[in-house]
Design a protein around this motif. Structure first.
Motif, PDB file in Angstrom:
ATOM      1  N   GLY A 281     -28.196  15.826  27.180  1.00  0.00           N
ATOM      2  CA  GLY A 281     -28.924  16.927  27.799  1.00  0.00           C
ATOM      3  C   GLY A 281     -29.064  16.595  29.266  1.00  0.00           C
ATOM      4  N   SER A 282     -28.617  17.506  30.127  1.00  0.00           N
ATOM      5  CA  SER A 282     -28.508  17.156  31.546  1.00  0.00           C
ATOM      6  C   SER A 282     -28.880  18.310  32.475  1.00  0.00           C
ATOM      7  CB  SER A 282     -27.057  16.780  31.886  1.00  0.00           C
ATOM      8  OG  SER A 282     -26.522  15.889  30.963  1.00  0.00           O
ATOM      9  N   LYS A 304     -31.042  24.826  24.614  1.00  0.00           N
ATOM     10  CA  LYS A 304     -29.657  24.350  24.484  1.00  0.00           C
ATOM     11  C   LYS A 304     -29.603  22.836  24.682  1.00  0.00           C
ATOM     12  CE  LYS A 304     -26.562  23.226  27.157  1.00  0.00           C
ATOM     13  NZ  LYS A 304     -25.505  22.777  28.033  1.00  0.00           N
ATOM     14  N   ASN A 305     -30.264  22.335  25.719  1.00  0.00           N
ATOM     15  CA  ASN A 305     -30.247  20.897  25.977  1.00  0.00           C
ATOM     16  C   ASN A 305     -31.026  20.113  24.921  1.00  0.00           C
ATOM     17  OD1 ASN A 305     -28.778  20.008  28.541  1.00  0.00           O
ATOM     18  ND2 ASN A 305     -29.800  21.898  29.184  1.00  0.00           N
ATOM     19  N   GLU A 308     -28.655  19.701  22.033  1.00  0.00           N
ATOM     20  CA  GLU A 308     -27.694  18.623  22.316  1.00  0.00           C
ATOM     21  C   GLU A 308     -28.331  17.259  22.050  1.00  0.00           C
ATOM     22  OE1 GLU A 308     -26.147  20.478  26.424  1.00  0.00           O
ATOM     23  OE2 GLU A 308     -25.443  18.427  26.130  1.00  0.00           O
ATOM     24  N   GLY A 430     -21.780  17.799  26.144  1.00  0.00           N
ATOM     25  CA  GLY A 430     -22.014  18.236  24.768  1.00  0.00           C
ATOM     26  C   GLY A 430     -21.981  19.755  24.661  1.00  0.00           C
ATOM     27  N   GLU A 440     -20.651  24.098  31.948  1.00  0.00           N
ATOM     28  CA  GLU A 440     -20.190  22.782  31.479  1.00  0.00           C
ATOM     29  C   GLU A 440     -19.240  22.155  32.504  1.00  0.00           C
ATOM     30  OE1 GLU A 440     -21.395  21.063  29.058  1.00  0.00           O
ATOM     31  OE2 GLU A 440     -22.678  22.720  28.419  1.00  0.00           O
ATOM     32  N   GLU A 443     -21.260  20.795  35.174  1.00  0.00           N
ATOM     33  CA  GLU A 443     -21.928  19.558  34.725  1.00  0.00           C
ATOM     34  C   GLU A 443     -20.979  18.359  34.803  1.00  0.00           C
ATOM     35  OE1 GLU A 443     -24.704  19.995  31.339  1.00  0.00           O
ATOM     36  OE2 GLU A 443     -23.984  18.058  30.616  1.00  0.00           O
ATOM     37  N   LYS A 447     -21.250  14.625  36.822  1.00  0.00           N
ATOM     38  CA  LYS A 447     -21.013  13.335  36.169  1.00  0.00           C
ATOM     39  C   LYS A 447     -19.865  12.548  36.814  1.00  0.00           C
ATOM     40  CE  LYS A 447     -22.888  14.844  31.742  1.00  0.00           C
ATOM     41  NZ  LYS A 447     -22.557  15.725  30.615  1.00  0.00           N
TER      42      LYS A 447
HETATM   43 MG   LIG Z   1     -24.834  18.642  28.492  1.00  0.00          MG
END
Ligand SMILES: [Mg+2]
Ligand SMILES: C=C(O[C@@H]1C=C(C(=O)O)C=C[C@H]1O)C(=O)O
Length: 461
Positions: A281-282, A304-305, A308, A430, A440, A443, A447
Motif C-alpha cells: 500500500g503506497s 484499495k490500499n 493490498e 499490487g 499503478e 506508482e 518506486k
Molecule cells: Mg500499491
C-alpha cells in the motif's frame, strides 16, 4: 592457531571430501568504512563481493573473496538444498569461542519456473557465498574474519597467506584515500514494454474482477545505458545515501552486481526471536509537512490500499502461527515513511517454535502477497503469463545466515542489476479489483526513484 589447523578431524565431514574442514579466525580492527573495505577487494576479488546493512544500521556486513559458494538449480527444494549444504559445512567448522560466526550471504531467484532469456541468465535459482574475508560492523565495533574451507590435511601455510592478505586489505581500506569519480552520464533510457505493462495491469484487474485471484503484483523494468562501465562501489555508496532507513544490499555474481535499498524485511531470526514486516500500500510524499500528513492519512483510510495490505498481513500471520509461538500482530497498519514514498506497514513477531531454520521460514514466506498475490499459486501463474519479464532476484529473498542460525532476509525491492554499461531497474505494485493502470504506472515511477537517482538518472515527475 597452528594447533587448530592441524587438528585431525573426528567430526562429520560431508562437503566434497571426507577431509573437509571449515576454519575461521576473527580479529577486531579499528574503525573502517565498509565501502572502503568493499573497494579494497576490487582488484583481486571484483566478482566475489557482497554488502549488507540492516535497516536500523546496527549491522553492516561486507564479504570479499569466496571461501566457498553454495548454489542450487532446484525449484521448490532450493531452500532445503542450500540449508543442507550449509549445515554440512557448519558440521566441519573449527572455531574458537571468541571468533565471530561465519556468514553465508546470498539470494534466491523470484520464480525458477519463469523461463525467459534475460539479463539474469547466469544466475542459478539460489546463489550463496561464504566470504574469504568477512567484515562485520556491529554496534559500532568492527571485526574482520578469515574463512577457509579446505580438504587438505595441512592448512597452516594457506592460512598464513590469508592472514597476510587480510592485513593488506585492512591496510588498503584504512589508509588509502577512498574516493571515486561518479560522472557517468546516461546515454539512453528504455522503458521495456510500457504498453505491455499497462495491458497486463488491465488484464489482471479483469481476472481479479472475474474471481481468478484477489491480488496480483505486476512489475516492469527500465534499462539505462551509460557512457562508461558502472562502478559497483559508486552505486553502493550513492544508494546508501538515498534511503537511509532501508536495508542496503549488493551481491556480485560474475560480472553482474545486483544492488538496492529495500524497506521490506522478510524475516529476521535472532536467538529464537522472529520478526517479519508487512509492507504494501503506497502513496507519494507530500511537498510540505502538511501535505505529507494529509497524504499519509489518506493512505491509511484508502480501501484499495488497505486491501493490498490486508492480504499480506493475513498470509504472514498464518505462516507465523504455523512456525512460531507468542505471535503478535497489531490490528491496524502504521505508516512507513521513506524518502520518496509512504507505505502501510504492520510488523509481525513471534518466537520460533519448531526446529525450523531460517530457510524454512524463507520458503514458507516467499513470495508474500506483497510481491506475489492471493492465492499464491494462481497469482504466480498470472504473473508468469501477464508480466512477460524475468524478475531474476528482484522481489525475492536476499540476506544472510550464520553458523549459529541467526540471520536476516529482506525482499529485494528498489533494486537494479548492473552489468558493464547497462543497468536494469525493476518496480511493481499490487493489483486488486479496483486498481487503475495509469495510477499503478505512476506508482512504479516513484518506486524507481531511489535507484534511478543513485545512478544519476533524471527524476520523472
Ligand atoms: Mg500499491
Ligand atoms: C512491488 C514493489 O513494492 C511492493 C508493492 C507495494 C504497493 O503496491 O503498494 C508496496 C510495497 C511493496 O510491497 C516494488 O517496490 O517494486
Amino acid at each position: 592457531m597452528s594447533r587448530k589447523l592441524t587438528d585431525s578431524h573426528t567430526m562429520k565431514n560431508t562437503i566434497n571430501s571426507p577431509y573437509t574442514r571449515f576454519f575461521t579466525e576473527t580479529i577486531e580492527v579499528g574503525r573502517m568504512s565498509p565501502f572502503a573495505f568493499f573497494e579494497a577487494g576490487f582488484q583481486k576479488y571484483k566478482e566475489e563481493r557482497f554488502y549488507w546493512q540492516n535497516a536500523d544500521q546496527t549491522l553492516t556486513l561486507v564479504g570479499i573473496g569466496h571461501a566457498v559458494t553454495l548454489t542450487s538449480d532446484l525449484h521448490e527444494e532450493r531452500y532445503k538444498d542450500i540449508s543442507n549444504q550449509w549445515n554440512d559445512l557448519c558440521n566441519t567448522l573449527i572455531k574458537e569461542e571468541e571468533d565471530a560466526a561465519p556468514i553465508l550471504f546470498g539470494g534466491f531467484s523470484y520464480d525458477p519456473n519463469q523461463v525467459l532469456q534475460s539479463e539474469w541468465n547466469q544466475f542459478p535459482s539460489a546463489y550463496f557465498a561464504v566470504p574469504s574475508f568477512q567484515l562485520k560492523i556491529e554496534d559500532g565495533r568492527s571485526y574482520v574474519s578469515i574463512n577457509l574451507v579446505t580438504d587438505k590435511p595441512e592448512a597452516s601455510l594457506e592460512f598464513e597467506w590469508l592472514r597476510q592478505e587480510r592485513d593488506r586489505l585492512i591496510h588498503l581500506a584504512q589508509v588509502k584515500e577512498f574516493s571515486f569519480q561518479y560522472d557517468n552520464p546516461i546515454v539512453s533510457m528504455e522503458e521495456r514494454g510500457k504498453d505491455r505493462y499497462i495491458e497486463a495491469v488491465n488484464n489482471v484487474t479483469s481476472l481479479i474482477q472475474s474471481g481468478k485471484a484477489d491480488k496480483v503484483v505486476i512489475a516492469r523494468s527500465l534499462v539505462l545505458h551509460f557512457e562508461q562501465e558502472l562502478s559497483a562501489v559508486a552505486a553502493l555508496y550513492a544508494i546508501s545515501n538515498e534511503q537511509q532507513e532501508s536495508y542496503q544490499f549488493a551481491l556480485q555474481h560474475n560480472d553482474c552486481l545486483f544492488f538496492g535499498a529495500t524497506p521490506e524485511r522478510l524475516i529476521e531470526m535472532k536467538n529464537g526471536k522472529v520478526l517479519s514486516a508487512c509492507v504494501a500500500g503506497s502513496i507519494r510524499r507530500g511537498n510540505s509537512a502538511e501535505e505529507d500528513k494529509q497524504l499519509g492519512e489518506a493512505l491509511l483510510a484508502d480501501s484499495k490500499n488497505r486491501e493490498e495490505h490486508h492480504y499480506v498481513v493475513e498470509m504472514i500471520s498464518k505462516v507465523f502461527r504455523t512456525h512460531c509461538q507468542q505471535v503478535v500482530v497489531p490490528k491496524n497498519p502504521k505508516l512507513m515513511k521513506i524518502r520518496d514514498i509512504q507505505h502501510l506497514y504492520t510488523p509481525v513477531e513471534g518466537k520460533i517454535a519448531s526446529e525450523s531454520d531460517i530457510f524454512t521460514l524463507v520458503k514458507a514466506l516467499h513470495p508474500t502477497p506483497a510481491l506475489g498475490g492471493v492465492p499464491t499459486s494462481a497469482a504466480m501463474e498470472i504473473i508468469r503469463q501477464e508480466e512477460g519479464m524475468d524478475r531474476g532476484y528482484y522481489a525475492a529473498p536476499i540476506g544472510w545466515t550464520d553458523s549459529s542460525g541467526n540471520g536476516e532476509f529482506a525482499v529485494a525491492l528498489r533494486s537494479a542489476l548492473i552489468n558493464g554499461k547497462e543497468a536494469y531497474l525493476y518496480a511493481g505494485g499490487g493489483i486488486v479489483a479496483d486498481s487503475n493502470a495509469e495510477d499503478e504506472y505512476d506508482e512504479t515511477w516513484v518506486k524507481f526513484r531511489p535507484v534511478l537517482r543513485a545512478l544519476g538518472g533524471q527524476l520523472n515527475g
